[in-house]
Motif scaffolding. Structure first.
Motif, PDB file in Angstrom:
ATOM      1  N   PHE A   4      58.410   7.973   9.889  1.00  0.00           N
ATOM      2  CA  PHE A   4      59.007   8.720  11.009  1.00  0.00           C
ATOM      3  C   PHE A   4      58.935  10.220  10.764  1.00  0.00           C
ATOM      4  N   LEU A   5      59.327  10.654   9.567  1.00  0.00           N
ATOM      5  CA  LEU A   5      59.329  12.090   9.286  1.00  0.00           C
ATOM      6  C   LEU A   5      57.919  12.678   9.337  1.00  0.00           C
ATOM      7  N   ALA A   6      56.947  11.938   8.792  1.00  0.00           N
ATOM      8  CA  ALA A   6      55.567  12.443   8.804  1.00  0.00           C
ATOM      9  C   ALA A   6      55.014  12.514  10.219  1.00  0.00           C
ATOM     10  N   ASP A   7      55.255  11.462  11.003  1.00  0.00           N
ATOM     11  CA  ASP A   7      54.647  11.384  12.331  1.00  0.00           C
ATOM     12  C   ASP A   7      55.392  12.239  13.358  1.00  0.00           C
ATOM     13  N   TYR A   8      56.716  12.302  13.261  1.00  0.00           N
ATOM     14  CA  TYR A   8      57.472  13.086  14.238  1.00  0.00           C
ATOM     15  C   TYR A   8      57.077  14.557  14.171  1.00  0.00           C
ATOM     16  N   TYR A   9      56.947  15.087  12.963  1.00  0.00           N
ATOM     17  CA  TYR A   9      56.594  16.499  12.829  1.00  0.00           C
ATOM     18  C   TYR A   9      55.097  16.753  13.019  1.00  0.00           C
ATOM     19  N   SER A  10      54.344  15.692  13.315  1.00  0.00           N
ATOM     20  CA  SER A  10      52.927  15.862  13.651  1.00  0.00           C
ATOM     21  C   SER A  10      52.682  15.744  15.150  1.00  0.00           C
ATOM     22  N   THR A  11      53.713  15.433  15.919  1.00  0.00           N
ATOM     23  CA  THR A  11      53.544  15.335  17.367  1.00  0.00           C
ATOM     24  C   THR A  11      53.428  16.729  17.973  1.00  0.00           C
ATOM     25  N   PRO A  12      52.825  16.839  19.157  1.00  0.00           N
ATOM     26  CA  PRO A  12      52.706  18.167  19.793  1.00  0.00           C
ATOM     27  C   PRO A  12      54.067  18.814  19.991  1.00  0.00           C
ATOM     28  N   GLU A  13      54.154  20.084  19.711  1.00  0.00           N
ATOM     29  CA  GLU A  13      55.437  20.771  19.734  1.00  0.00           C
ATOM     30  C   GLU A  13      56.006  20.912  21.139  1.00  0.00           C
ATOM     31  N   HIS A  14      55.141  20.778  22.160  1.00  0.00           N
ATOM     32  CA  HIS A  14      55.666  20.923  23.517  1.00  0.00           C
ATOM     33  C   HIS A  14      56.266  19.613  24.042  1.00  0.00           C
ATOM     34  N   TRP A  15      56.110  18.505  23.306  1.00  0.00           N
ATOM     35  CA  TRP A  15      56.751  17.253  23.721  1.00  0.00           C
ATOM     36  C   TRP A  15      58.258  17.398  23.570  1.00  0.00           C
ATOM     37  N   LEU A  18      53.737  31.335  35.514  1.00  0.00           N
ATOM     38  CA  LEU A  18      54.960  30.751  36.065  1.00  0.00           C
ATOM     39  C   LEU A  18      54.899  29.232  36.133  1.00  0.00           C
ATOM     40  N   LYS A  19      53.745  28.637  35.842  1.00  0.00           N
ATOM     41  CA  LYS A  19      53.590  27.186  35.931  1.00  0.00           C
ATOM     42  C   LYS A  19      53.876  26.560  34.578  1.00  0.00           C
ATOM     43  N   ASP A  20      55.008  25.892  34.495  1.00  0.00           N
ATOM     44  CA  ASP A  20      55.397  25.299  33.215  1.00  0.00           C
ATOM     45  C   ASP A  20      54.433  24.207  32.791  1.00  0.00           C
ATOM     46  N   THR A  21      53.892  23.442  33.766  1.00  0.00           N
ATOM     47  CA  THR A  21      52.950  22.379  33.436  1.00  0.00           C
ATOM     48  C   THR A  21      51.709  22.950  32.759  1.00  0.00           C
ATOM     49  N   TYR A  22      51.232  24.071  33.290  1.00  0.00           N
ATOM     50  CA  TYR A  22      50.065  24.711  32.703  1.00  0.00           C
ATOM     51  C   TYR A  22      50.367  25.187  31.284  1.00  0.00           C
ATOM     52  N   LEU A  23      51.527  25.779  31.089  1.00  0.00           N
ATOM     53  CA  LEU A  23      51.869  26.298  29.766  1.00  0.00           C
ATOM     54  C   LEU A  23      52.022  25.163  28.749  1.00  0.00           C
ATOM     55  N   LYS A  24      52.560  24.049  29.207  1.00  0.00           N
ATOM     56  CA  LYS A  24      52.674  22.901  28.300  1.00  0.00           C
ATOM     57  C   LYS A  24      51.288  22.428  27.868  1.00  0.00           C
ATOM     58  N   HIS A  25      50.348  22.425  28.818  1.00  0.00           N
ATOM     59  CA  HIS A  25      48.993  22.008  28.453  1.00  0.00           C
ATOM     60  C   HIS A  25      48.348  23.028  27.516  1.00  0.00           C
ATOM     61  N   PHE A  26      48.670  24.302  27.683  1.00  0.00           N
ATOM     62  CA  PHE A  26      48.154  25.308  26.759  1.00  0.00           C
ATOM     63  C   PHE A  26      48.652  25.020  25.342  1.00  0.00           C
ATOM     64  N   MET A  27      49.925  24.599  25.226  1.00  0.00           N
ATOM     65  CA  MET A  27      50.457  24.268  23.907  1.00  0.00           C
ATOM     66  C   MET A  27      49.776  23.030  23.340  1.00  0.00           C
ATOM     67  N   LEU A  28      49.365  22.088  24.213  1.00  0.00           N
ATOM     68  CA  LEU A  28      48.614  20.925  23.745  1.00  0.00           C
ATOM     69  C   LEU A  28      47.288  21.375  23.145  1.00  0.00           C
ATOM     70  N   GLN A  29      46.628  22.350  23.783  1.00  0.00           N
ATOM     71  CA  GLN A  29      45.373  22.860  23.239  1.00  0.00           C
ATOM     72  C   GLN A  29      45.597  23.425  21.837  1.00  0.00           C
ATOM     73  N   GLN A  30      46.695  24.155  21.671  1.00  0.00           N
ATOM     74  CA  GLN A  30      46.991  24.721  20.358  1.00  0.00           C
ATOM     75  C   GLN A  30      47.234  23.606  19.349  1.00  0.00           C
ATOM     76  N   TRP A  31      47.949  22.560  19.781  1.00  0.00           N
ATOM     77  CA  TRP A  31      48.229  21.444  18.870  1.00  0.00           C
ATOM     78  C   TRP A  31      46.929  20.785  18.424  1.00  0.00           C
ATOM     79  N   VAL A  32      46.004  20.575  19.344  1.00  0.00           N
ATOM     80  CA  VAL A  32      44.725  19.952  19.007  1.00  0.00           C
ATOM     81  C   VAL A  32      43.993  20.800  17.970  1.00  0.00           C
TER      82      VAL A  32
END
Length: 578
Positions: A65-76, A308-322
């Motif tokens: 749990f500790l290893a995988d939780y801290y590996s999930t995308p930060e915007h989740w 101003l689009k939160d959905t877009y910004l969340k996807h930007f954070m997904l790109q960073q996570w990848v």
């Protein structure tokens, strides 16, 4: 750390028989920005099996749990991240039980995530979690137990079934809140007043408070004739909460503002802008130079028009996570920021090389072996993404770089999509906003379901294009407007009379390029295996650089290879006879 929750914790464990202890516990408080984005975790687990191997289920569940939780995308959000991790752990534990005789990988688990001013409790089984607030001491977990002959057994736990129902509870935090974790074995030993008095008496040291509780529980159990139980206690106290803040609409995760438009020569965050690579679109991409080190990097920032689009910004954070978490030599790497960030952006390595289309123009006589080597590297890049449940969704020559050593580097995560997280509509919308390419899978044009086989199609289309110089279906997906168009798509074989390309390559690519997604390979490894068979059948470099090959047989490949083997045996016998 500024704007982060501050905690203290203590632990103690007492076992009447250490050989049979089945309990595990852990607390993890990150020391970097992760504490703000994902919070701190406190867990306790209690295995149900007496089998020496199966008793590890609790400890492995906590570590996992500790290893995988801290590996999930930060915007989740916390619920999404923890629930996905727990379901994956449950599936793993359930699958391991079949290898254990006389027991199973079954464990109760309680996980508390403390983030900002809230506590998130995830619970399955009979482990106990209490909250002490002032003089109020209450249990916040629910016992999942069944009474069989006077004995209580867990009715729900990790690994007990292929699926698990996880209790989820959110609680507002107050400074001074204390959370106590223990196991079902403590039931019947201590009263709520015992807990409150011991915790108050040893408030200066939570480790000492836990030791006294464990000692008192063991003594009380011994007086009542309990044997063979292990007692563990863990406490977490909220020492300080971050201040409540109202987020401005143009701020996102990490409270970082969107950077302004940058021009060549501008200095920003310790970098000098050398070139703007993408002045339009959903993101801004710049080639920059670190003023301190002189290193050339790629900086990607959100588009100010979409701030101003939160959905877009969340996807930007997904790109960073990848970019940060996908560890593969064939995927462009993220570069850690050495200085504190004041704006929302991320850095990637600057790949010194050229795009695949440019490389092919410079090497028109590249052998089939060279092209297949590029194809196999590209397969490894796509596999690294798919293994993390990420679809690239835009595999095309313009997003494939070759460095100075002809190593493939897959770039651009602007359309990446998380399987089982984002909706199918979101995935298709991302691709359509950027625009379909001739290598896109047909399901993007017909509102079909998206999966790993969609990336498989694009990958196979690029490989086919590298070898043949044209597309397998003419205009490809760009010409598909209806199901009738899909039915009319006819694969153009690579083969021509008189060439020497192994038929297995045509068969492999035709299967991966099936217009209907269910007919493609189930796994990417099958496409890779077909490419491997092609290289084995070549017996050296292909002399015909035009890559025109003989028609592929439409019969059963296994039967064809049997005939070929038979002919070789006959030839061998004939050579001995002569």
């Amino acid at each position: 750390m500024e704007h982060a929750i501050q905690l203290s914790y203590g632990q103690a464990f007492v076992a009447t028989d250490k050989r049979h202890h089945r309990s595990s516990m852990a607390v993890q408080v990150p020391v970097d920005d992760t504490l703000v984005s994902q919070g701190a975790c406190a867990l306790i687990a209690d295995s149900t099996s007496k089998n020496a191997i199966a008793r590890q289920a609790g400890d492995l569940s906590i570590r996992g749990f500790l290893a995988d939780y801290y590996s999930t995308p930060e915007h989740w959000d916390v619920k999404t991240a923890a629930t996905r991790v727990l379901r994956a752990l449950n599936g793993w534990c359930f699958s391991q039980s079949r290898f254990v005789k006389g027991g199973g990988y079954v464990s109760s688990l309680s996980a508390l995530v403390l983030k900002e001013r809230q506590a998130h409790l995830f619970h399955a089984g009979d482990t106990l979690v209490f909250r002490l607030r002032g003089a109020e001491f209450e249990q916040i977990s629910r016992d999942h137990v069944t009474d069989i002959g006077g004995y209580l057994y867990p009715s729900r736990a990790l690994g007990m079934d292929a699926s698990v129902d996880i209790d989820y509870l959110t609680l507002p935090l107050k400074q001074g809140d204390i959370f106590l974790f223990t196991t079902q074995a403590v039931r019947g030993t201590l009263l709520p007043s015992d807990y409150v008095s011991e915790i108050r008496r040893h408030a200066h040291s939570l480790d000492e408070a836990c030791r006294y509780l464990a000692k008192a529980a063991a003594e009380r159990a011994s007086e009542r004739g309990y044997d063979g139980h292990s007692f563990c206690f863990q406490m977490v106290r909220v020492d300080q909460l971050p201040e409540e803040r109202v987020e401005a609409p143009n701020l996102h995760y990490g409270k970082l503002p969107i950077p302004p438009e940058l021009n060549e020569g501008d200095r920003f965050e310790g970098f000098e802008v050398l070139e703007g690579l993408s002045p339009r679109g959903k993101a801004r991409v710049y080639r920059v130079r670190d003023i301190d080190s002189g290193q050339h990097l790629i900086m990607k920032t959100p588009s100010p028009e979409l701030a101003l689009k939160d959905t877009y910004l969340k996807h930007f954070m997904l790109q960073q996570w990848v970019a940060e978490r996908i560890n593969s030599p064939f995927i462009v790497k993220s570069v850690a920021q050495k200085r504190p960030r004041r704006y929302l952006y991320y850095l990637m390595e600057n790949v010194e090389g050229e795009r695949l289309s440019t490389w092919l123009e410079r090497h028109p006589n590249a052998t089939l072996a060279q092209r297949l080597d590029i194809a196999q590297q590209l397969c490894k890049a796509v596999h690294a993404l798919n293994r993390k449940n990420v679809l690239h969704q835009r595999i095309c020559p313009s997003n494939i770089m070759l460095d100075q050593h002809d190593q493939v580097i897959l770039i651009d995560f602007g359309t990446c999509h998380f399987l089982e997280q984002d909706s199918q509509e979101t995935a298709r919308e991302l691709v359509r906003e950027v625009g379909l390419t001739p290598h896109s899978a047909p399901e993007y044009a017909l509102d079909g379901n998206i999966s790993r086989r969609s990336d498989q199609y694009s990958l196979a289309s690029v490989i086919y294009w590298m070898i043949a110089g044209h597309l397998p279906y003419g205009e490809g997906v760009l010409a598909v407007k209806s199901e009738a168009d899909l039915e009319a798509m006819t694969y153009t074989p690579l083969s021509k009379p008189g060439s020497v390309l192994p038929p297995v390559l045509d068969e492999t690519l035709e299967r991966a390029l099936m217009p209907k997604k269910p007919l493609r390979f189930r796994r990417l490894s099958e496409l890779v295996y077909g490419l491997k068979l092609t290289r084995q059948a070549m017996h050296g470099p292909v002399k015909d650089d035009s890559l025109d090959v003989e028609p592929a047989s439409l019969g059963d490949p296994a039967r064809r290879w049997k005939w070929l083997t038979g002919l070789l045996i006959i030839a061998l016998i004939a050579s001995f006879w002569l």
